[in-house]
Design an enzyme around this catalytic site. Structure first.
Site, PDB file in Angstrom:
ATOM      1  CB  CYS A   1      -2.632  -2.484  -2.661  1.00 54.87           C
ATOM      2  SG  CYS A   1      -4.168  -3.118  -3.390  1.00 54.87           S
TER       3      CYS A   1
ATOM      4  CG  HIS B   1      -0.525  -4.481  -6.654  1.00 59.91           C
ATOM      5  ND1 HIS B   1       0.047  -4.793  -5.441  1.00 59.91           N
ATOM      6  CD2 HIS B   1      -1.867  -4.593  -6.490  1.00 59.91           C
ATOM      7  CE1 HIS B   1      -0.902  -5.103  -4.575  1.00 59.91           C
ATOM      8  NE2 HIS B   1      -2.072  -4.988  -5.182  1.00 59.91           N
TER       9      HIS B   1
ATOM     10  CD  GLU C   1       3.642  -4.556  -5.818  1.00 57.96           C
ATOM     11  OE1 GLU C   1       2.782  -5.172  -5.159  1.00 57.96           O
ATOM     12  OE2 GLU C   1       3.476  -3.381  -6.194  1.00 57.96           O
TER      13      GLU C   1
END
Length: 312
Positions: free
Chosen positions: A142, A235, A237
């Site tokens: 990011c 993202h 994650e």
């Protein structure tokens, strides 16, 4: 195989509850193999939450991984106890002579700041240059992905008028790239950002390719031909509730956020979100560790060759 993390790190109990195998230093020392050395420069405000998310993704591999958590010296976290930082994090100055197989640099909530106005930008530039000499493969997430593109290639991100938030459909541009091995031709991934760089700008850099992108969210996975740099603008994650937590936070701050796209059933925040990104997120990290780190790194990390990623 396990990941080795500091003893008593709070993430350990969460991961064990999910049947993810971790080990401490004492047990790891009895393993007669050369583990992967991976560092995480965690720039997110809630360090503990991000630790769990990233360690979960690193765990799905047959390799033993030693993980060092790194902080920028003297940067006091606002949402993480200082005692946690002192117990589990290394100052960058303490590892500056160490070499790593892999490095993950997280995003940061700095969307609307110019890079030069970030209070640790000078240190960030030092770390980016250090990674060229001391790390086999670096994965930027990011904000860090955009920051690295600016530092190395002089490409400035653009800013949307409204925040891009939601779970978006992506397509694989390069199905033969090992980083995307096992991916479906279309897959979903979360995004939460203002900044963006046009895919054409990435592709204009010799040795860089946009290997996965979205019509709505733009470039998602950008990789260097030598496998030593990966830029991920989203993202993978994120936990199921992360976008919801951000949405509620922005509501409470009277920022009038839009409902995250393709996240709540019927766009109803009262309903549990639909989770459709975690399998591909896990596979992305597993492929990075296997093909971009393990398969390319020298056994003796002192033999690392400096990356050639300067501005062109």
């Amino acid at each position: 195989m396990p990941i080795r993390i500091p003893e008593n790190l709070p993430a350990q109990n969460v991961l064990l509850g999910e049947n993810i195998f971790t080990m401490d230093s004492q047990r790891a020392a009895s393993q007669d193999i050369r583990p992967m050395e991976v560092a995480i420069l965690n720039l997110m405000p809630n360090k503990i939450e991000t630790e769990v998310q990233l360690l979960r993704l690193l765990s799905n591999t047959p390799l033993q991984i030693n993980v060092d958590l790194i902080r920028i010296n003297d940067l006091t976290p606002k949402h993480t106890p200082q005692s946690h930082m002192d117990a589990f994090y290394h100052d960058f100055s303490d590892v500056v002579e160490k070499r790593y197989d892999g490095l993950i640099v997280t995003g940061a909530p700095l969307a609307l700041l110019d890079y030069e106005d970030v209070n640790y930008w000078d240190t960030m530039k030092t770390i980016l240059e250090w990674a060229n000499r001391h790390v086999q493969s670096t994965l930027y997430l990011c904000w860090a992905a955009h920051a690295a593109m600016y530092h190395f290639h002089g490409i400035q991100r653009k800013l949307r008028e409204e925040k891009l938030s939601g779970v978006f459909r992506h397509r694989v541009n390069d199905p033969l790239n090992e980083l995307l091995r096992g991916f479906d031709s279309e897959f979903y991934a979360p995004h939460s950002r203002y900044g963006y760089i046009d895919p054409a700008d990435y592709n204009s850099i010799p040795g860089l390719s946009v290997i996965a992108e979205s019509d709505e969210a733009g470039a998602y996975v950008v990789a260097s031909d030598d496998k030593r740099m990966v830029f991920i603008t989203g993202h993978p994650e994120y936990d199921p509730e992360t976008l919801n937590d951000e949405y509620v936070r922005d509501l409470n701050a009277d920022l009038e956020p839009k409902i995250p796209c393709n996240y709540y059933p019927d766009d109803d925040p009262g309903k549990p979100p639909v989770v459709r990104w975690r399998a591909h997120g896990s596979l992305l990290f597993t492929n990075w560790i296997n093909y971009y780190v393990y398969q390319t790194t020298p056994y003796d990390l002192n033999q690392l060759v400096e990356k050639d990623q300067r501005k062109r």
